[in-house]
Scaffold this motif. Structure first.
Motif, PDB file in Angstrom:
ATOM      1  N   UNK A 197       9.871   5.443 -12.861  1.00  0.00           N
ATOM      2  CA  UNK A 197      11.152   6.064 -11.822  1.00  0.00           C
ATOM      3  C   UNK A 197      10.374   6.909 -11.611  1.00  0.00           C
ATOM      4  N   UNK A 198       9.300   8.170 -11.729  1.00  0.00           N
ATOM      5  CA  UNK A 198       8.843   9.326 -11.093  1.00  0.00           C
ATOM      6  C   UNK A 198       9.126   8.871  -9.651  1.00  0.00           C
ATOM      7  N   UNK A 199       9.233   9.721  -8.607  1.00  0.00           N
ATOM      8  CA  UNK A 199       9.554  10.974  -7.654  1.00  0.00           C
ATOM      9  C   UNK A 199       7.748   9.522  -6.866  1.00  0.00           C
ATOM     10  N   UNK A 200       8.070   9.089  -5.813  1.00  0.00           N
ATOM     11  CA  UNK A 200       6.401   9.435  -5.026  1.00  0.00           C
ATOM     12  C   UNK A 200       5.834   7.656  -5.346  1.00  0.00           C
ATOM     13  N   UNK A 201       6.309   7.877  -6.457  1.00  0.00           N
ATOM     14  CA  UNK A 201       5.468   6.322  -7.038  1.00  0.00           C
ATOM     15  C   UNK A 201       6.759   4.733  -6.887  1.00  0.00           C
ATOM     16  N   UNK A 202       5.468   4.014  -6.075  1.00  0.00           N
ATOM     17  CA  UNK A 202       6.103   3.325  -4.793  1.00  0.00           C
ATOM     18  C   UNK A 202       5.522   1.517  -5.656  1.00  0.00           C
ATOM     19  N   UNK A 203       6.449   0.927  -6.130  1.00  0.00           N
ATOM     20  CA  UNK A 203       5.782  -0.462  -6.409  1.00  0.00           C
ATOM     21  C   UNK A 203       6.339  -1.247  -6.125  1.00  0.00           C
ATOM     22  N   UNK A 204       5.123  -1.599  -5.408  1.00  0.00           N
ATOM     23  CA  UNK A 204       5.273  -3.105  -4.194  1.00  0.00           C
ATOM     24  C   UNK A 204       5.783  -4.587  -4.440  1.00  0.00           C
ATOM     25  N   UNK A 205       6.818  -5.329  -4.392  1.00  0.00           N
ATOM     26  CA  UNK A 205       6.956  -5.611  -5.430  1.00  0.00           C
ATOM     27  C   UNK A 205       7.089  -7.148  -3.794  1.00  0.00           C
ATOM     28  N   UNK A 206       6.493  -8.609  -3.874  1.00  0.00           N
ATOM     29  CA  UNK A 206       6.508  -9.418  -3.458  1.00  0.00           C
ATOM     30  C   UNK A 206       8.202 -10.400  -3.006  1.00  0.00           C
ATOM     31  N   UNK A 207       8.846 -10.044  -2.090  1.00  0.00           N
ATOM     32  CA  UNK A 207      10.577  -9.858  -2.200  1.00  0.00           C
ATOM     33  C   UNK A 207      10.674 -11.690  -2.522  1.00  0.00           C
ATOM     34  N   UNK A 208      10.242 -12.853  -1.572  1.00  0.00           N
ATOM     35  CA  UNK A 208      10.681 -14.372  -2.449  1.00  0.00           C
ATOM     36  C   UNK A 208      10.714 -14.316  -3.801  1.00  0.00           C
ATOM     37  N   UNK A 209       9.285 -13.474  -4.912  1.00  0.00           N
ATOM     38  CA  UNK A 209       9.876 -14.206  -5.768  1.00  0.00           C
ATOM     39  C   UNK A 209       9.799 -12.675  -6.543  1.00  0.00           C
ATOM     40  N   UNK A 210       9.536 -11.633  -6.116  1.00  0.00           N
ATOM     41  CA  UNK A 210       9.684 -10.631  -7.328  1.00  0.00           C
ATOM     42  C   UNK A 210       8.115 -10.449  -8.058  1.00  0.00           C
ATOM     43  N   UNK A 211       7.306 -10.709  -7.559  1.00  0.00           N
ATOM     44  CA  UNK A 211       6.011 -10.337  -8.456  1.00  0.00           C
ATOM     45  C   UNK A 211       5.451  -9.169  -7.979  1.00  0.00           C
ATOM     46  N   UNK A 212       5.603  -8.084  -8.664  1.00  0.00           N
ATOM     47  CA  UNK A 212       4.141  -6.568  -8.535  1.00  0.00           C
ATOM     48  C   UNK A 212       3.096  -6.977  -8.547  1.00  0.00           C
ATOM     49  N   UNK A 213       2.902  -7.172  -6.590  1.00  0.00           N
ATOM     50  CA  UNK A 213       1.973  -6.277  -5.717  1.00  0.00           C
ATOM     51  C   UNK A 213       0.864  -5.422  -6.184  1.00  0.00           C
ATOM     52  N   UNK A 214       1.330  -4.567  -6.053  1.00  0.00           N
ATOM     53  CA  UNK A 214       0.696  -2.839  -6.086  1.00  0.00           C
ATOM     54  C   UNK A 214       0.982  -1.690  -6.154  1.00  0.00           C
ATOM     55  N   UNK A 215       1.051  -0.669  -5.875  1.00  0.00           N
ATOM     56  CA  UNK A 215       1.447   0.542  -6.059  1.00  0.00           C
ATOM     57  C   UNK A 215       1.550   1.271  -4.715  1.00  0.00           C
ATOM     58  N   UNK A 216       2.104   2.258  -3.928  1.00  0.00           N
ATOM     59  CA  UNK A 216       1.644   3.310  -3.147  1.00  0.00           C
ATOM     60  C   UNK A 216       2.591   4.583  -3.319  1.00  0.00           C
ATOM     61  N   UNK A 217       1.578   5.158  -3.629  1.00  0.00           N
ATOM     62  CA  UNK A 217       2.112   6.387  -3.957  1.00  0.00           C
ATOM     63  C   UNK A 217       2.554   7.419  -2.519  1.00  0.00           C
ATOM     64  N   UNK A 218       3.127   8.647  -2.640  1.00  0.00           N
ATOM     65  CA  UNK A 218       3.148   9.488  -1.849  1.00  0.00           C
ATOM     66  C   UNK A 218       3.032  10.905  -2.111  1.00  0.00           C
ATOM     67  N   UNK A 219       2.805  11.581  -2.691  1.00  0.00           N
ATOM     68  CA  UNK A 219       2.326  13.063  -2.865  1.00  0.00           C
ATOM     69  C   UNK A 219       2.566  14.386  -1.966  1.00  0.00           C
ATOM     70  N   UNK A 220       3.909  14.817  -1.754  1.00  0.00           N
ATOM     71  CA  UNK A 220       3.733  16.041  -1.260  1.00  0.00           C
ATOM     72  C   UNK A 220       3.403  16.775  -0.816  1.00  0.00           C
ATOM     73  N   UNK A 221       2.785  17.062  -1.541  1.00  0.00           N
ATOM     74  CA  UNK A 221       2.134  18.695  -1.446  1.00  0.00           C
ATOM     75  C   UNK A 221       0.189  17.564  -2.142  1.00  0.00           C
ATOM     76  N   UNK A 222       0.312  16.664  -1.096  1.00  0.00           N
ATOM     77  CA  UNK A 222      -0.447  16.038  -1.736  1.00  0.00           C
ATOM     78  C   UNK A 222      -2.591  17.525  -1.212  1.00  0.00           C
ATOM     79  N   UNK A 223      -3.488  16.487  -0.979  1.00  0.00           N
ATOM     80  CA  UNK A 223      -4.946  16.851  -0.593  1.00  0.00           C
ATOM     81  C   UNK A 223      -4.078  17.779   0.028  1.00  0.00           C
ATOM     82  N   UNK A 224      -5.206  19.592   0.372  1.00  0.00           N
ATOM     83  CA  UNK A 224      -4.708  20.310   1.543  1.00  0.00           C
ATOM     84  C   UNK A 224      -3.231  20.529   2.177  1.00  0.00           C
ATOM     85  N   UNK A 225      -2.962  20.569   0.878  1.00  0.00           N
ATOM     86  CA  UNK A 225      -0.662  20.905   1.087  1.00  0.00           C
ATOM     87  C   UNK A 225      -0.714  19.633   1.743  1.00  0.00           C
TER      88      UNK A 225
END
Length: 176
Positions: free
Chosen positions: A72-100
């Motif tokens: 449930x952490x903000x900015x952490x997104x499970x990437x799931x294949x829609x057709x079968x619900x298999x988790x493929x990976x993660x995409x992360x968004x950090x609002x104040x990441x590198x260099x702000x």
């Protein structure tokens, strides 16, 4: 690629977070990480192939901490294949990441590489991020040709090079 917004607006302070709970593309669903995802997510942190350009497998004590924090952490997104619900990976968004700047990062399980899933997911997240912030950055190792091609394919451009963690790194950026 079609990105379908969800019905609720983004929460304040969550730059780049999908509106509501999910972001849909033609083949994928990007949603918050759930407890049932922990096995696959743990593989992302411990698989030597996934971690080849990310400093190697994460040690068990750090994995345990991450497992407690990611659901449930903000900015952490499970990437799931829609057709079968298999988790493929993660995409992360950090609002104040590198260099702000808002930073996007990603990792996918090796058995799903080469199918365009990472490109589709990262492109959708970058597009969403750029709706609310002026630019987005991503960093990869110079030696990670696949990741560099992916970042270029979704419109990020080489913005700098540096050494970090004893490896040559490349910074990519895309602005509105």
């Amino acid at each position: 690629m079609t990105v379908t917004p969800s019905p609720r607006p983004a929460r304040p302070g969550r730059a780049g977070a999908p509106r509501g709970e999910a972001l849909r593309t033609e083949r994928l669903l990007l949603r918050p990480v759930r407890g049932a995802d922990l096995s696959a997510v743990t593989r992302l942190w411990t698989d030597p192939e996934v971690r080849r350009h990310l400093g190697g497998p994460v040690v068990p004590s750090v994995v345990a901490i991450r497992q407690r924090r990611i659901v449930g952490a903000p900015g952490r997104h499970a990437v799931v294949r829609a057709e079968d619900g298999v988790l493929l990976g993660l995409v992360t968004v950090e609002a104040a990441g590198r260099g702000g700047e808002t930073e996007v990062s990603y990792q996918f399980l090796p058995e799903h590489w080469g199918n365009g899933y990472a490109r589709e997911a990262v492109a959708a997240v970058v597009a969403r991020v750029l709706e609310t912030v002026p630019s987005v950055v991503a960093v990869t190792q110079e030696a990670n040709d696949r990741s560099r091609r992916l970042l270029e394919a979704v419109g990020l451009e080489h913005a700098g090079s540096f050494v970090e963690w004893d490896a040559h790194q490349v910074l990519y950026r895309r602005g509105t």
